[in-house]
Design a protein around this motif. Structure first.
Motif, PDB file in Angstrom:
ATOM      1  N   ILE A   6       0.854  -1.186   0.000  1.00  0.00           N
ATOM      2  CA  ILE A   6       0.000   0.000   0.000  1.00  0.00           C
ATOM      3  C   ILE A   6       0.891   1.236   0.000  1.00  0.00           C
ATOM      4  N   ASP A   7       0.476   2.266  -0.696  1.00  0.00           N
ATOM      5  CA  ASP A   7       1.236   3.518  -0.740  1.00  0.00           C
ATOM      6  C   ASP A   7       1.450   4.015   0.688  1.00  0.00           C
ATOM      7  N   LYS A   8       2.706   4.153   1.099  1.00  0.00           N
ATOM      8  CA  LYS A   8       3.016   4.542   2.480  1.00  0.00           C
ATOM      9  C   LYS A   8       2.503   5.926   2.832  1.00  0.00           C
ATOM     10  N   LYS A  47      -4.370 -11.433  13.490  1.00  0.00           N
ATOM     11  CA  LYS A  47      -5.076 -10.275  12.944  1.00  0.00           C
ATOM     12  C   LYS A  47      -4.526  -9.028  13.626  1.00  0.00           C
ATOM     13  N   GLN A  48      -3.998  -8.096  12.830  1.00  0.00           N
ATOM     14  CA  GLN A  48      -3.338  -6.926  13.396  1.00  0.00           C
ATOM     15  C   GLN A  48      -4.321  -6.004  14.114  1.00  0.00           C
ATOM     16  N   ASN A  49      -3.825  -5.335  15.144  1.00  0.00           N
ATOM     17  CA  ASN A  49      -4.580  -4.271  15.803  1.00  0.00           C
ATOM     18  C   ASN A  49      -4.922  -3.195  14.778  1.00  0.00           C
ATOM     19  N   SER A  50      -6.186  -2.863  14.677  1.00  0.00           N
ATOM     20  CA  SER A  50      -6.642  -1.960  13.612  1.00  0.00           C
ATOM     21  C   SER A  50      -6.007  -0.579  13.708  1.00  0.00           C
ATOM     22  N   ASP A  51      -5.829  -0.065  14.923  1.00  0.00           N
ATOM     23  CA  ASP A  51      -5.257   1.270  15.081  1.00  0.00           C
ATOM     24  C   ASP A  51      -3.779   1.286  14.719  1.00  0.00           C
ATOM     25  N   LEU A  52      -3.051   0.246  15.115  1.00  0.00           N
ATOM     26  CA  LEU A  52      -1.640   0.155  14.749  1.00  0.00           C
ATOM     27  C   LEU A  52      -1.486   0.063  13.230  1.00  0.00           C
ATOM     28  N   PHE A  53      -2.329  -0.738  12.593  1.00  0.00           N
ATOM     29  CA  PHE A  53      -2.262  -0.833  11.132  1.00  0.00           C
ATOM     30  C   PHE A  53      -2.601   0.503  10.485  1.00  0.00           C
ATOM     31  N   TYR A  54      -3.618   1.180  10.991  1.00  0.00           N
ATOM     32  CA  TYR A  54      -4.045   2.470  10.444  1.00  0.00           C
ATOM     33  C   TYR A  54      -2.908   3.486  10.465  1.00  0.00           C
ATOM     34  N   LEU A  55      -2.071   3.424  11.493  1.00  0.00           N
ATOM     35  CA  LEU A  55      -1.013   4.412  11.663  1.00  0.00           C
ATOM     36  C   LEU A  55       0.330   3.987  11.071  1.00  0.00           C
ATOM     37  N   SER A  56       0.493   2.695  10.749  1.00  0.00           N
ATOM     38  CA  SER A  56       1.811   2.239  10.298  1.00  0.00           C
ATOM     39  C   SER A  56       1.800   1.361   9.053  1.00  0.00           C
ATOM     40  N   TYR A  76      13.866   9.914  18.044  1.00  0.00           N
ATOM     41  CA  TYR A  76      12.818   9.127  18.694  1.00  0.00           C
ATOM     42  C   TYR A  76      11.434   9.778  18.576  1.00  0.00           C
ATOM     43  N   ARG A  77      11.255  10.632  17.597  1.00  0.00           N
ATOM     44  CA  ARG A  77       9.948  11.275  17.427  1.00  0.00           C
ATOM     45  C   ARG A  77       8.934  10.355  16.739  1.00  0.00           C
ATOM     46  N   GLU A  78       9.467   9.376  16.015  1.00  0.00           N
ATOM     47  CA  GLU A  78       8.606   8.425  15.304  1.00  0.00           C
ATOM     48  C   GLU A  78       9.402   7.133  15.187  1.00  0.00           C
ATOM     49  N   VAL A  79       9.012   6.120  15.958  1.00  0.00           N
ATOM     50  CA  VAL A  79       9.832   4.914  16.043  1.00  0.00           C
ATOM     51  C   VAL A  79       8.955   3.672  15.912  1.00  0.00           C
ATOM     52  N   LEU A  80       9.479   2.704  15.170  1.00  0.00           N
ATOM     53  CA  LEU A  80       8.801   1.424  15.008  1.00  0.00           C
ATOM     54  C   LEU A  80       9.696   0.335  15.594  1.00  0.00           C
ATOM     55  N   PHE A  81       9.083  -0.539  16.398  1.00  0.00           N
ATOM     56  CA  PHE A  81       9.803  -1.664  16.986  1.00  0.00           C
ATOM     57  C   PHE A  81       9.219  -2.953  16.419  1.00  0.00           C
ATOM     58  N   GLN A 101      12.279  -3.063   4.781  1.00  0.00           N
ATOM     59  CA  GLN A 101      10.909  -3.302   4.315  1.00  0.00           C
ATOM     60  C   GLN A 101       9.902  -2.571   5.179  1.00  0.00           C
ATOM     61  N   ALA A 102      10.161  -2.507   6.472  1.00  0.00           N
ATOM     62  CA  ALA A 102       9.262  -1.778   7.374  1.00  0.00           C
ATOM     63  C   ALA A 102       9.284  -0.284   7.070  1.00  0.00           C
ATOM     64  N   ARG A 103      10.464   0.233   6.733  1.00  0.00           N
ATOM     65  CA  ARG A 103      10.549   1.655   6.356  1.00  0.00           C
ATOM     66  C   ARG A 103       9.749   1.923   5.083  1.00  0.00           C
ATOM     67  N   LEU A 104       9.888   1.033   4.129  1.00  0.00           N
ATOM     68  CA  LEU A 104       9.183   1.190   2.857  1.00  0.00           C
ATOM     69  C   LEU A 104       7.668   1.091   3.044  1.00  0.00           C
ATOM     70  N   THR A 105       7.241   0.229   3.946  1.00  0.00           N
ATOM     71  CA  THR A 105       5.812   0.027   4.189  1.00  0.00           C
ATOM     72  C   THR A 105       5.188   1.183   4.951  1.00  0.00           C
ATOM     73  N   SER A 106       5.877   1.636   5.990  1.00  0.00           N
ATOM     74  CA  SER A 106       5.291   2.591   6.935  1.00  0.00           C
ATOM     75  C   SER A 106       5.660   4.044   6.677  1.00  0.00           C
ATOM     76  N   GLY A 107       6.801   4.254   6.047  1.00  0.00           N
ATOM     77  CA  GLY A 107       7.312   5.619   5.930  1.00  0.00           C
ATOM     78  C   GLY A 107       8.041   6.071   7.181  1.00  0.00           C
ATOM     79  N   ILE A 108       8.202   5.185   8.156  1.00  0.00           N
ATOM     80  CA  ILE A 108       8.937   5.489   9.388  1.00  0.00           C
ATOM     81  C   ILE A 108      10.401   5.096   9.183  1.00  0.00           C
ATOM     82  N   GLN A 109      11.299   6.034   9.434  1.00  0.00           N
ATOM     83  CA  GLN A 109      12.714   5.779   9.163  1.00  0.00           C
ATOM     84  C   GLN A 109      13.450   5.136  10.338  1.00  0.00           C
ATOM     85  N   ASN A 110      12.989   5.403  11.551  1.00  0.00           N
ATOM     86  CA  ASN A 110      13.671   4.888  12.736  1.00  0.00           C
ATOM     87  C   ASN A 110      13.036   3.572  13.162  1.00  0.00           C
TER      88      ASN A 110
END
Length: 429
Positions: A6-8, A47-56, A76-81, A101-110
């Motif tokens: 999906i377009d990040k 099944k992913q948490n809907s809010d987490l998916f919506y934001l990431s 640390y302003r926007e971080v994915l673990f 791949q997570a960066r490409l999917t979410s647009g989160i760099q950290n």
């Protein structure tokens, strides 16, 4: 994943809209859903948490999203673990996100591995004034399991008792109900797959077929087209089974002269369709079946007209109830003199139409939204009136998904057969 990336920008914009509603100097944390045990050493499909998916956009277990727009450390302003993958995991469970791949999917760099969360959080959280945490505040939810968000809240309050805690849910209730163009297209795709499954079963159904055989045709079409699967447990309810609103056994033989009530839809890229149709097993409605069907169809068409920006939830359902009341009198199911004397708080039509006409639709089938907020452009709602006659072993429900725009509404399922003549024609072609 079965769906293309999906377009990040969808998730970048969703996060921006969310953080713009936070109080100053706030940190927000979102957890993935639990992995629920099925039996022995097996889990249910995740099944992913809907809010987490919506934001990431991250569709994987053991994930945490941290947002701290005012963090003094920009890193640390926007971080994915993420759960750290390894050779053992790859062999036994298959692919997991890499950091790139997570960066490409979410647009989160950290992006960090999950094991770093409790090392990083203490270095920044004491600079925040407010901590936003998430729970499931869907009006329809009945919680009996202590899920991950609730356990996390307890842990956070124990470790950081003097911070001020806030709820993310009220913000997301507003944001998630208004769909962006990308979300609308994902929903359209789910509706398109659902359409093809319905056409497939129109050509498959005949007297003697079993409900579960029809279910098999549906899931075949869903998976063939890259859907995740069912948006919800499918209802294939023939004859008297149609009077059980959440019938899921799907184990009876469909008999000549009966009507089958279907309620099924595809999930695609975590976005859902929601369809209901009623068809004659033998390909021809009896006159009584057609009369009831057309009554529901008239209510559907009138209700759909009211799904526009500015409509008030309760007023809408009250108005649909009046239309249904008139149709039930016409069918001989209600007496107009009894209706004139009824208790307005317990209308007689509820005997034959006992559920609501609409609900919001999105990442959740019964999507997160306010029942006290007027409808607005960008909302997607179902329209699903029905008539259920226990004594006749007959139930009819019709349902399409409706997008509200500034210029009116758009039926996202307008290309799915609805008129009884069209259904009969396909079944007999």
């Amino acid at each position: 994943m079965k769906y293309p990336l999906i377009d990040k920008e969808l998730f970048v914009l969703n996060r921006l809209n969310y953080i713009n509603k936070l109080k100053g100097n706030s940190i927000a944390i979102f957890n993935a859903n639990d992995e629920f045990p099925r039996s022995g050493d097996q889990n249910f499909i995740f099944k992913q948490n809907s809010d987490l998916f919506y934001l990431s956009g991250i569709d994987q277990e053991q994930t945490i999203l941290l947002l701290y727009p005012d963090c003094p450390n920009p890193a640390y302003r926007e971080v994915l673990f993420l759960r750290q993958t390894n050779d053992h995991t790859a062999i036994w469970e298959g692919h997991k996100y890499t950091k790139d791949q997570a960066r490409l999917t979410s647009g989160i760099q950290n992006v960090y591995w999950l094991g770093e969360f409790w090392n990083i959080l203490p270095t920044i959280i004491n600079y925040a004034d407010n901590i936003y945490l998430n729970t499931n505040e869907n009006d329809r939810a009945v919680g009996v399991v202590k899920y991950r968000d609730l356990r996390f809240i307890e842990e956070m309050r124990y470790k950081y008792p003097l911070h001020k805690y806030e709820r993310s849910a009220p913000i997301l209730r507003i944001l998630r109900s208004k769909k962006s163009p990308i979300e609308i297209e994902l929903t359209r795709k789910a509706c398109s797959i659902t359409r093809d499954a319905f056409i497939r079963i129109l050509k498959f159904v005949k007297p003697g077929v079993k409900e579960y055989e029809i279910e098999a045709e549906i899931i075949h079409e869903f998976i063939r087209q890259g859907a995740t699967g069912h948006a919800y447990n499918p209802i294939i309810a023939s004859g008297k089974n149609a009077n059980i609103l959440h019938y899921n056994d799907n184990n009876q033989v469909c008999k000549n002269g009966e009507v089958i009530l279907f309620d099924f839809a595809a999930e695609y890229a975590n976005y859902n369709a929601d369809l209901s149709r009623s068809i004659p097993v033998n390909g021809r409605f009896t006159q009584r079946q057609r009369d009831v069907y057309n009554a529901v169809l008239r209510v559907f068409k009138e209700a759909k007209k009211m799904i526009v920006a500015g409509t008030i939830w309760n007023d809408y359902h009250d108005e649909v109830g009046k239309i249904m009341e008139s149709e039930l009198i016409g069918l001989g199911l209600l007496d107009k003199h009894d209706v004139s004397k009824q208790n307005p708080k317990m209308p007689l039509y509820k005997k034959y139409f006992m559920h609501g006409t609409s609900h919001h639709l999105g990442i959740d089938v019964h999507d997160f939204a306010s029942r006290y907020q007027p409808f607005e452009a960008g909302n997607i709602l179902t329209c699903e009136p029905g008539i259920y006659i226990q004594e006749e072993g007959l139930g009819i429900r019709l349902e399409n998904d409706i997008l509200i725009t500034a210029d009116g509404n758009i039926d996202l399922m307008a290309d799915i057969p609805l008129e009884p003549e069209e259904i009969e024609e396909i079944m007999n072609s």
